[in-house]
Design a protein around this motif. Sequence first.
Motif, PDB file in Angstrom:
ATOM      1  N   ARG A   1       0.746   5.477   1.216  1.00 49.59           N
ATOM      2  CA  ARG A   1      -0.005   6.507   1.936  1.00 49.59           C
ATOM      3  C   ARG A   1       0.763   7.824   1.904  1.00 49.59           C
ATOM      4  O   ARG A   1       1.963   7.852   1.628  1.00 49.59           O
ATOM      5  CB  ARG A   1      -0.220   6.091   3.393  1.00 49.59           C
ATOM      6  CG  ARG A   1       1.066   5.935   4.194  1.00 49.59           C
ATOM      7  CD  ARG A   1       0.799   5.533   5.634  1.00 49.59           C
ATOM      8  NE  ARG A   1       2.052   5.359   6.372  1.00 49.59           N
ATOM      9  CZ  ARG A   1       2.715   6.356   6.961  1.00 49.59           C
ATOM     10  NH1 ARG A   1       2.224   7.597   6.898  1.00 49.59           N
ATOM     11  NH2 ARG A   1       3.846   6.124   7.610  1.00 49.59           N
TER      12      ARG A   1
ATOM     13  N   ARG B   1      -3.640   3.925  -0.068  1.00 50.71           N
ATOM     14  CA  ARG B   1      -4.165   3.426  -1.338  1.00 50.71           C
ATOM     15  C   ARG B   1      -3.349   2.203  -1.762  1.00 50.71           C
ATOM     16  O   ARG B   1      -2.325   1.882  -1.164  1.00 50.71           O
ATOM     17  CB  ARG B   1      -4.081   4.512  -2.415  1.00 50.71           C
ATOM     18  CG  ARG B   1      -4.741   5.805  -1.997  1.00 50.71           C
ATOM     19  CD  ARG B   1      -6.252   5.698  -1.961  1.00 50.71           C
ATOM     20  NE  ARG B   1      -6.845   6.796  -1.199  1.00 50.71           N
ATOM     21  CZ  ARG B   1      -8.138   7.088  -1.208  1.00 50.71           C
ATOM     22  NH1 ARG B   1      -8.973   6.362  -1.936  1.00 50.71           N
ATOM     23  NH2 ARG B   1      -8.610   8.075  -0.478  1.00 50.71           N
ATOM     24  N   THR B   2      -3.800   1.540  -2.807  1.00 45.31           N
ATOM     25  CA  THR B   2      -3.124   0.309  -3.223  1.00 45.31           C
ATOM     26  C   THR B   2      -1.725   0.571  -3.767  1.00 45.31           C
ATOM     27  O   THR B   2      -0.840  -0.290  -3.652  1.00 45.31           O
ATOM     28  CB  THR B   2      -3.961  -0.394  -4.310  1.00 45.31           C
ATOM     29  OG1 THR B   2      -4.217   0.524  -5.386  1.00 45.31           O
ATOM     30  CG2 THR B   2      -5.288  -0.879  -3.723  1.00 45.31           C
TER      31      THR B   2
ATOM     32  N   THR C   1      -2.104   5.815  -7.340  1.00 44.15           N
ATOM     33  CA  THR C   1      -3.478   6.041  -6.877  1.00 44.15           C
ATOM     34  C   THR C   1      -3.511   7.071  -5.765  1.00 44.15           C
ATOM     35  O   THR C   1      -4.406   7.924  -5.711  1.00 44.15           O
ATOM     36  CB  THR C   1      -4.095   4.721  -6.392  1.00 44.15           C
ATOM     37  OG1 THR C   1      -4.013   3.732  -7.423  1.00 44.15           O
ATOM     38  CG2 THR C   1      -5.559   4.913  -6.013  1.00 44.15           C
ATOM     39  N   ALA C   2      -2.529   7.000  -4.875  1.00 47.00           N
ATOM     40  CA  ALA C   2      -2.455   7.970  -3.777  1.00 47.00           C
ATOM     41  C   ALA C   2      -2.232   9.378  -4.320  1.00 47.00           C
ATOM     42  O   ALA C   2      -2.837  10.350  -3.836  1.00 47.00           O
ATOM     43  CB  ALA C   2      -1.336   7.583  -2.815  1.00 47.00           C
TER      44      ALA C   2
ATOM     45  N   SER D   1       0.841  -1.194   0.000  1.00 49.56           N
ATOM     46  CA  SER D   1       0.000   0.000   0.000  1.00 49.56           C
ATOM     47  C   SER D   1       0.882   1.252   0.000  1.00 49.56           C
ATOM     48  O   SER D   1       2.083   1.181   0.273  1.00 49.56           O
ATOM     49  CB  SER D   1      -0.926   0.022   1.218  1.00 49.56           C
ATOM     50  OG  SER D   1      -0.182   0.165   2.410  1.00 49.56           O
TER      51      SER D   1
ATOM     52  N   LYS E   1      -5.430  10.693  -5.850  1.00 47.64           N
ATOM     53  CA  LYS E   1      -6.369  11.133  -4.824  1.00 47.64           C
ATOM     54  C   LYS E   1      -5.944  12.485  -4.256  1.00 47.64           C
ATOM     55  O   LYS E   1      -6.791  13.359  -4.010  1.00 47.64           O
ATOM     56  CB  LYS E   1      -6.445  10.090  -3.706  1.00 47.64           C
ATOM     57  CG  LYS E   1      -7.474  10.423  -2.635  1.00 47.64           C
ATOM     58  CD  LYS E   1      -8.878  10.495  -3.227  1.00 47.64           C
ATOM     59  CE  LYS E   1      -9.909  10.800  -2.154  1.00 47.64           C
ATOM     60  NZ  LYS E   1     -11.286  10.904  -2.723  1.00 47.64           N
TER      61      LYS E   1
END
Length: 207
Positions: free
Chosen positions: A81, A147-148, A152-153, A79, A156
């Motif tokens: 972050r 997030r994965t 993606t993070a 993940s 966002k």
Amino acid sequence: MMKRSLLCALLLAMTAVPAGAANLVKTYSYFSIGGSTLEDIEKQLSKHGPQVKSTGSRHPGATQMAFTTRISYATQAGSCRIADAAVTVKVKVILPEWRRPRKADPDVKLFWDTLSADIKRHEERHVEIAKNYGRELENALKATYPRTDCDTAKAKAAEITAAILARHDRAQVQFDRVESVNFESRILRLMRYRIQRIENGRLPPPA
């Protein structure tokens, strides 16, 4: 009617940097005007005031803004972050300076003292709005969950940034709209209040 407007430039930089804290960097610049009557002053402000690119018109004062967003990311167990986020709001406040004629009428001086103080208050409120949204943006970025992956993070983070800065822009426009509607009554009220303070000895007469 004298309208003030926001000159807003947004600079977004999302890179891996050390943790920081939200902060405000503020500078001032001034432009000179002349004139010995109210009409002269208004013409001078319209001629020499800062120009708003979006409208092409000039205004008695303005605030230029840039938001810089720095984000660091951390990966763990499949993940990614936001490890930390720091938002810096850089503003430049542009204000008028009146070259007072030696024989200017005291009423004109009184009006200018009132008007210039109101212009500064107006622009400082723009700064305060920007600072509040900068703090909100920083807090919102720090509060996001993992997030994965980091792409993606980052996506966002960009989504959050765009949404909050759009609300910031709307808040600034709404503030200008309200101030413009109330301009005349506000200046008259402030002049009466200033006259009362002068008469009570709490303010010196216009120099």
